[in-house]
Design a protein around this motif. Structure first.
Motif, PDB file in Angstrom:
ATOM      1  N   VAL A 103      22.885 -75.840 -90.115  1.00  0.00           N
ATOM      2  CA  VAL A 103      21.722 -75.004 -89.815  1.00  0.00           C
ATOM      3  C   VAL A 103      20.874 -75.578 -88.679  1.00  0.00           C
ATOM      4  O   VAL A 103      20.067 -74.872 -88.091  1.00  0.00           O
ATOM      5  CB  VAL A 103      20.820 -74.796 -91.064  1.00  0.00           C
ATOM      6  CG1 VAL A 103      21.557 -74.010 -92.136  1.00  0.00           C
ATOM      7  CG2 VAL A 103      20.300 -76.116 -91.597  1.00  0.00           C
ATOM      8  N   SER A 104      21.046 -76.870 -88.352  1.00  0.00           N
ATOM      9  CA  SER A 104      20.214 -77.535 -87.357  1.00  0.00           C
ATOM     10  C   SER A 104      21.042 -77.870 -86.117  1.00  0.00           C
ATOM     11  O   SER A 104      22.117 -78.467 -86.214  1.00  0.00           O
ATOM     12  CB  SER A 104      19.612 -78.810 -87.943  1.00  0.00           C
ATOM     13  OG  SER A 104      18.753 -79.421 -87.005  1.00  0.00           O
ATOM     14  N   THR A 153      14.101 -65.852 -88.068  1.00  0.00           N
ATOM     15  CA  THR A 153      15.383 -66.325 -88.602  1.00  0.00           C
ATOM     16  C   THR A 153      15.643 -67.789 -88.288  1.00  0.00           C
ATOM     17  O   THR A 153      16.657 -68.337 -88.703  1.00  0.00           O
ATOM     18  CB  THR A 153      16.563 -65.481 -88.077  1.00  0.00           C
ATOM     19  OG1 THR A 153      16.657 -65.646 -86.657  1.00  0.00           O
ATOM     20  CG2 THR A 153      16.389 -64.014 -88.432  1.00  0.00           C
ATOM     21  N   TYR A 154      14.728 -68.406 -87.541  1.00  0.00           N
ATOM     22  CA  TYR A 154      14.874 -69.819 -87.192  1.00  0.00           C
ATOM     23  C   TYR A 154      13.499 -70.426 -86.952  1.00  0.00           C
ATOM     24  O   TYR A 154      12.504 -69.724 -86.828  1.00  0.00           O
ATOM     25  CB  TYR A 154      15.767 -70.002 -85.952  1.00  0.00           C
ATOM     26  CG  TYR A 154      15.211 -69.386 -84.689  1.00  0.00           C
ATOM     27  CD1 TYR A 154      14.362 -70.101 -83.848  1.00  0.00           C
ATOM     28  CD2 TYR A 154      15.531 -68.087 -84.326  1.00  0.00           C
ATOM     29  CE1 TYR A 154      13.844 -69.547 -82.701  1.00  0.00           C
ATOM     30  CE2 TYR A 154      15.021 -67.519 -83.174  1.00  0.00           C
ATOM     31  CZ  TYR A 154      14.177 -68.248 -82.367  1.00  0.00           C
ATOM     32  OH  TYR A 154      13.659 -67.695 -81.232  1.00  0.00           O
ATOM     33  N   GLN A 203      18.503 -62.877 -82.093  1.00  0.00           N
ATOM     34  CA  GLN A 203      18.018 -63.274 -83.416  1.00  0.00           C
ATOM     35  C   GLN A 203      16.487 -63.233 -83.426  1.00  0.00           C
ATOM     36  O   GLN A 203      15.837 -63.821 -82.552  1.00  0.00           O
ATOM     37  CB  GLN A 203      18.508 -64.676 -83.771  1.00  0.00           C
ATOM     38  CG  GLN A 203      20.013 -64.817 -83.764  1.00  0.00           C
ATOM     39  CD  GLN A 203      20.679 -63.873 -84.744  1.00  0.00           C
ATOM     40  OE1 GLN A 203      20.470 -63.968 -85.948  1.00  0.00           O
ATOM     41  NE2 GLN A 203      21.476 -62.942 -84.230  1.00  0.00           N
ATOM     42  N   PHE A 212      18.103 -72.900 -88.228  1.00  0.00           N
ATOM     43  CA  PHE A 212      18.268 -71.558 -88.770  1.00  0.00           C
ATOM     44  C   PHE A 212      17.915 -71.546 -90.248  1.00  0.00           C
ATOM     45  O   PHE A 212      18.149 -72.523 -90.974  1.00  0.00           O
ATOM     46  CB  PHE A 212      19.718 -71.085 -88.603  1.00  0.00           C
ATOM     47  CG  PHE A 212      20.089 -70.750 -87.186  1.00  0.00           C
ATOM     48  CD1 PHE A 212      19.711 -69.544 -86.619  1.00  0.00           C
ATOM     49  CD2 PHE A 212      20.817 -71.649 -86.420  1.00  0.00           C
ATOM     50  CE1 PHE A 212      20.049 -69.232 -85.318  1.00  0.00           C
ATOM     51  CE2 PHE A 212      21.167 -71.354 -85.120  1.00  0.00           C
ATOM     52  CZ  PHE A 212      20.779 -70.139 -84.561  1.00  0.00           C
ATOM     53  N   SER A 213      17.396 -70.426 -90.743  1.00  0.00           N
ATOM     54  CA  SER A 213      17.129 -70.285 -92.174  1.00  0.00           C
ATOM     55  C   SER A 213      18.440 -70.131 -92.951  1.00  0.00           C
ATOM     56  O   SER A 213      18.528 -70.527 -94.107  1.00  0.00           O
ATOM     57  CB  SER A 213      16.197 -69.104 -92.445  1.00  0.00           C
ATOM     58  OG  SER A 213      16.683 -67.929 -91.837  1.00  0.00           O
TER      59      SER A 213
END
Length: 163
Positions: A112-113, A138-139, A134, A148-149
Motif C-alpha cells: 500500500v506504500s 483513496t490515498y 484516483q 493507498f487505503s
C-alpha cells in the motif's frame, strides 16, 4: 540556484484593494503551500537575492523590481492591505514552466506504500491506476511515501505525477 517565474505576481503585476485602488504599501506573505511556514521568493532569475517576507508593494501596488521568482516548490500567497487586512489567500501556486515528476510502480495486491523520494503536496499530486484517475480520498501522503487505503491489484500499473 534554480528558480522559475511565479504564476502569482510574476512580472509587472499590479495589485488593487477591494475598491479598485492600487494597493500602495500592500503586503504579500509567502509560505510553503498549505502552511504558515515562511518560504523565500526571489527578485530575479538568478535566485540569489530573496524578497523580504512580506513583500511590500510600492505606491503603484507593484512588487519592487517587478518580478517574483520561486523555488521548485508549491507556495501559499497571502495578500493584505498595508494595515494587514486580508484581501485574499492563494494556495498551491507553483512557478511557470514546472514539469511534473512521474513515478511508475506495479501493484502486487498487498503493498500500500510507495516511496517517491521527495516530500510532496497532495494538492500537486495526481495518481492513476491502470490509467484511471484516483480520487484524493483513496490515498494519503506520509513524508516521502504515497499510501493507498487499499492495495492496488496485482500487475496494476500505478502512475504518480507530482510537482
Amino acid at each position: 540556484m534554480s528558480v522559475n517565474l511565479s504564476a502569482f505576481g510574476g512580472v509587472g503585476w499590479q495589485f488593487f484593494d477591494n475598491d479598485g485602488a492600487p494597493l500602495a504599501g500592500g503586503l504579500i506573505y509567502t509560505y510553503a503551500a498549505g502552511t504558515t511556514t515562511p518560504q523565500a521568493t526571489y527578485t530575479t532569475s538568478a535566485g540569489t537575492i530573496a524578497h523580504t517576507n512580506p513583500i511590500v508593494l510600492n505606491s503603484a501596488g507593484r512588487v519592487p523590481g517587478g518580478e517574483i521568482w520561486l523555488l521548485f516548490a508549491s507556495y501559499k500567497f497571502v495578500l493584505q492591505t498595508s494595515a494587514a487586512v486580508l484581501i485574499a489567500t492563494y494556495d498551491s501556486i507553483t512557478a511557470t514552466g514546472l514539469v511534473p515528476s512521474i513515478s511508475n510502480f506495479t501493484g502486487d495486491g498487498t503493498t500500500v506504500s510507495f516511496a517517491l523520494g521527495n516530500a510532496i503536496s497532495e494538492n500537486t499530486t495526481n495518481v492513476y491506476i491502470n490509467g484511471v484517475y484516483q480520487q484524493k480520498n483513496t490515498y494519503s501522503l506520509s513524508g516521502v511515501n504515497l499510501v493507498f487505503s487499499t492495495a492496488p491489484p496485482t500487475t496494476s500499473s500505478i502512475e504518480i505525477s507530482f510537482i
